[in-house]
Design a protein around this motif. Structure first.
Motif, PDB file in Angstrom:
ATOM      1  N   ALA A 266       0.829  -1.214   0.000  1.00 13.01           N
ATOM      2  CA  ALA A 266       0.000   0.000   0.000  1.00 13.01           C
ATOM      3  C   ALA A 266       0.861   1.259   0.000  1.00 13.01           C
ATOM      4  O   ALA A 266       1.940   1.284   0.587  1.00 13.01           O
ATOM      5  CB  ALA A 266      -0.887   0.008   1.241  1.00 13.01           C
ATOM      6  N   PRO A 267       0.390   2.317  -0.670  1.00 12.01           N
ATOM      7  CA  PRO A 267       1.080   3.598  -0.544  1.00 12.01           C
ATOM      8  C   PRO A 267       1.045   4.019   0.927  1.00 12.01           C
ATOM      9  O   PRO A 267       0.074   3.734   1.627  1.00 12.01           O
ATOM     10  CB  PRO A 267       0.226   4.555  -1.386  1.00 12.01           C
ATOM     11  CG  PRO A 267      -0.711   3.695  -2.181  1.00 12.01           C
ATOM     12  CD  PRO A 267      -0.825   2.391  -1.473  1.00 12.01           C
ATOM     13  N   PRO A 268       2.111   4.664   1.416  1.00  6.21           N
ATOM     14  CA  PRO A 268       2.139   5.045   2.838  1.00  6.21           C
ATOM     15  C   PRO A 268       0.990   5.988   3.190  1.00  6.21           C
ATOM     16  O   PRO A 268       0.511   6.733   2.329  1.00  6.21           O
ATOM     17  CB  PRO A 268       3.501   5.731   2.998  1.00  6.21           C
ATOM     18  CG  PRO A 268       3.990   6.002   1.618  1.00  6.21           C
ATOM     19  CD  PRO A 268       3.326   5.040   0.694  1.00  6.21           C
ATOM     20  N   GLY A 269       0.542   5.915   4.446  1.00  5.98           N
ATOM     21  CA  GLY A 269      -0.424   6.900   4.938  1.00  5.98           C
ATOM     22  C   GLY A 269      -1.884   6.534   4.773  1.00  5.98           C
ATOM     23  O   GLY A 269      -2.765   7.324   5.120  1.00  5.98           O
ATOM     24  N   LEU A 270      -2.188   5.353   4.244  1.00  9.70           N
ATOM     25  CA  LEU A 270      -3.601   4.977   4.140  1.00  9.70           C
ATOM     26  C   LEU A 270      -4.101   4.542   5.514  1.00  9.70           C
ATOM     27  O   LEU A 270      -3.462   3.729   6.174  1.00  9.70           O
ATOM     28  CB  LEU A 270      -3.787   3.802   3.173  1.00  9.70           C
ATOM     29  CG  LEU A 270      -3.493   4.021   1.696  1.00  9.70           C
ATOM     30  CD1 LEU A 270      -3.812   2.744   0.912  1.00  9.70           C
ATOM     31  CD2 LEU A 270      -4.342   5.155   1.140  1.00  9.70           C
ATOM     32  N   PRO A 271      -5.259   5.057   5.960  1.00 11.92           N
ATOM     33  CA  PRO A 271      -5.752   4.647   7.291  1.00 11.92           C
ATOM     34  C   PRO A 271      -6.124   3.165   7.324  1.00 11.92           C
ATOM     35  O   PRO A 271      -5.885   2.476   8.297  1.00 11.92           O
ATOM     36  CB  PRO A 271      -6.985   5.533   7.503  1.00 11.92           C
ATOM     37  CG  PRO A 271      -7.333   6.063   6.149  1.00 11.92           C
ATOM     38  CD  PRO A 271      -6.090   6.081   5.323  1.00 11.92           C
ATOM     39  N   VAL A 272      -6.699   2.668   6.233  1.00  9.35           N
ATOM     40  CA  VAL A 272      -7.032   1.242   6.146  1.00  9.35           C
ATOM     41  C   VAL A 272      -6.409   0.711   4.863  1.00  9.35           C
ATOM     42  O   VAL A 272      -6.523   1.342   3.821  1.00  9.35           O
ATOM     43  CB  VAL A 272      -8.572   1.046   6.083  1.00  9.35           C
ATOM     44  CG1 VAL A 272      -8.907  -0.437   5.889  1.00  9.35           C
ATOM     45  CG2 VAL A 272      -9.224   1.571   7.351  1.00  9.35           C
ATOM     46  N   VAL A 273      -5.739  -0.446   4.957  1.00  3.54           N
ATOM     47  CA  VAL A 273      -5.083  -0.988   3.762  1.00  3.54           C
ATOM     48  C   VAL A 273      -6.087  -1.815   2.959  1.00  3.54           C
ATOM     49  O   VAL A 273      -6.587  -2.833   3.446  1.00  3.54           O
ATOM     50  CB  VAL A 273      -3.870  -1.864   4.159  1.00  3.54           C
ATOM     51  CG1 VAL A 273      -3.243  -2.507   2.916  1.00  3.54           C
ATOM     52  CG2 VAL A 273      -2.837  -1.023   4.894  1.00  3.54           C
ATOM     53  N   GLN A 278      -2.773  -5.940   0.408  1.00  5.52           N
ATOM     54  CA  GLN A 278      -2.397  -6.804   1.530  1.00  5.52           C
ATOM     55  C   GLN A 278      -1.398  -7.870   1.067  1.00  5.52           C
ATOM     56  O   GLN A 278      -1.412  -8.270  -0.093  1.00  5.52           O
ATOM     57  CB  GLN A 278      -3.636  -7.524   2.080  1.00  5.52           C
ATOM     58  CG  GLN A 278      -4.709  -6.588   2.613  1.00  5.52           C
ATOM     59  CD  GLN A 278      -4.503  -6.258   4.079  1.00  5.52           C
ATOM     60  OE1 GLN A 278      -3.471  -6.574   4.649  1.00  5.52           O
ATOM     61  NE2 GLN A 278      -5.484  -5.617   4.675  1.00  5.52           N
ATOM     62  N   PRO A 279      -0.547  -8.357   1.993  1.00  4.47           N
ATOM     63  CA  PRO A 279       0.405  -9.411   1.612  1.00  4.47           C
ATOM     64  C   PRO A 279      -0.309 -10.657   1.084  1.00  4.47           C
ATOM     65  O   PRO A 279      -1.411 -10.984   1.528  1.00  4.47           O
ATOM     66  CB  PRO A 279       1.122  -9.738   2.931  1.00  4.47           C
ATOM     67  CG  PRO A 279       0.883  -8.572   3.813  1.00  4.47           C
ATOM     68  CD  PRO A 279      -0.404  -7.951   3.402  1.00  4.47           C
ATOM     69  N   ARG A 280       0.322 -11.331   0.131  1.00  2.00           N
ATOM     70  CA  ARG A 280      -0.207 -12.583  -0.422  1.00  2.00           C
ATOM     71  C   ARG A 280       0.345 -13.786   0.338  1.00  2.00           C
ATOM     72  O   ARG A 280      -0.219 -14.863   0.301  1.00  2.00           O
ATOM     73  CB  ARG A 280       0.231 -12.750  -1.894  1.00  2.00           C
ATOM     74  CG  ARG A 280      -0.128 -11.581  -2.776  1.00  2.00           C
ATOM     75  CD  ARG A 280      -1.583 -11.674  -3.218  1.00  2.00           C
ATOM     76  NE  ARG A 280      -2.071 -10.363  -3.624  1.00  2.00           N
ATOM     77  CZ  ARG A 280      -2.876  -9.611  -2.889  1.00  2.00           C
ATOM     78  NH1 ARG A 280      -3.300 -10.020  -1.726  1.00  2.00           N
ATOM     79  NH2 ARG A 280      -3.291  -8.439  -3.326  1.00  2.00           N
TER      80      ARG A 280
END
Length: 318
Positions: A266-273, A278-280
């Motif tokens: 995710a780009p930095p700074g997102l409140p919710v990913v 998300q990792p696979r």
């Protein structure tokens, strides 16, 4: 043939890593490096409900392991293929996803034991080194025909050989007199061209050059660069992969693929990913696991082994 050659490396640990994914009925496990069938036999015995697909590029290995795995009947599909051909193999077998994948990247014990294949620097043999002897160029052709700069690059990149330039200038000088065709002459030339200090460390001085030639002849790293991501892609959610590497080049490659799969993108700074970042993968080993001292004492081929495992925890983002 000595028995120590046929003990599959870190066998118990590989089985334990894959077990949670293979204990359910109908699970499919792929052994990408069948060899003499030691890991495959153990997988079929330990997971009686699982089906095995096993690949090898060496026809002789397929024949011998076919005899060994015959008692398991239709639970085992043995396929003549290089492991980066995995997606095509699964496609032909009508399998969209698999539950477990195992790679044991060591040279098969059979290839080391068969003198006439030229893998081992400890005995004289024709310089061949092809794992599939029906295709490709031999180690002798590489030595006799590659330009000096290319040989230096191969020895440095694949053999991590600090004395590459010295060795290559000796090879070029000698091949001008008579082409190379056997391993003993090459081993002798390497010994003669190394400075005293370099001969005192790290076992047989020819080891690094032989490794480099083997990787070049079989395209091993190029194949692996395609194979590991393809295997991860083939895993069903919950599926697991275990990879045994034997030198730092292989291990680094596996580490990079696993780390990328386990990263949050995710780009930095997102409140919710969001889901797609998300990792696979979830890593199952902390760094690379090493064989125990007891195992190395029983099976010296295990000494350089590094084991990494990962579990598929999400589908790929569309």
């Amino acid at each position: 043939m000595s028995n120590s050659r046929h003990v599959p490396v870190m066998l118990q640990r590989c089985l334990d890593l894959l077990a949670p994914a293979l204990e359910r009925p109908g699970a499919v496990v792929v052994d990408c490096t069948l060899g003499l069938g030691g890991h495959s036999e153990a997988l079929l015995a330990r997971f009686p409900e699982a089906r095995l697909v096993a690949l090898d590029r060496d026809k002789e290995a397929l024949r011998l392991s076919g005899e060994r795995l015959a008692p398991f009947g239709e639970r085992a599909d043995l396929v003549h293929a290089v492991y980066d051909e995995l997606p095509g193999v699964l496609d032909r077998l009508g399998l969209s996803k698999v539950d477990g994948v195992l790679f044991d990247l060591g040279v098969s014990s059979m290839q080391l034991d068969e003198a006439d294949r030229g893998f081992a620097y400890a005995q004289d043999a024709p310089l061949d080194m092809r794992m599939d002897q029906t295709t490709g160029i031999s180690a002798a052709e590489v030595l006799n025909t590659y330009p000096p700069g290319e040989l230096v690059r191969i020895l440095r990149a694949y053999g991590e050989e600090k004395q590459a330039k010295r060795i290559v200038s000796a090879v070029v000088r000698e091949r001008g007199k008579e082409p190379f065709d056997n391993s003993a002459r090459l081993v002798e030339l390497i010994r003669d061209s190394l400075p005293q200090a370099a001969k005192r460390t790290g076992g047989n001085p020819a080891k690094r050059t032989f490794q480099a030639l083997r990787i070049e002849v079989n395209g091993e790293l190029t194949v692996l660069e395609r194979a590991i991501p393809a295997a991860v892609k083939a895993l069903a959610v919950g599926g697991r992969i275990a990879v045994l590497s034997y030198h730092s080049l292989e291990d680094r490659l596996v580490k990079q693929v696993f780390a990328a799969g386990a990263a949050n993108t995710a780009p930095p700074g997102l409140p919710v990913v969001p889901e797609r970042y998300q990792p696979r993968l979830k890593l199952l080993t902390r760094g690379a696991e090493l064989p125990t001292e007891e195992e190395i004492a029983e099976n010296r081929r295990a000494a350089p082994a590094r084991l990494r495992g990962a579990q598929r925890i999400r589908e790929d983002a569309e």
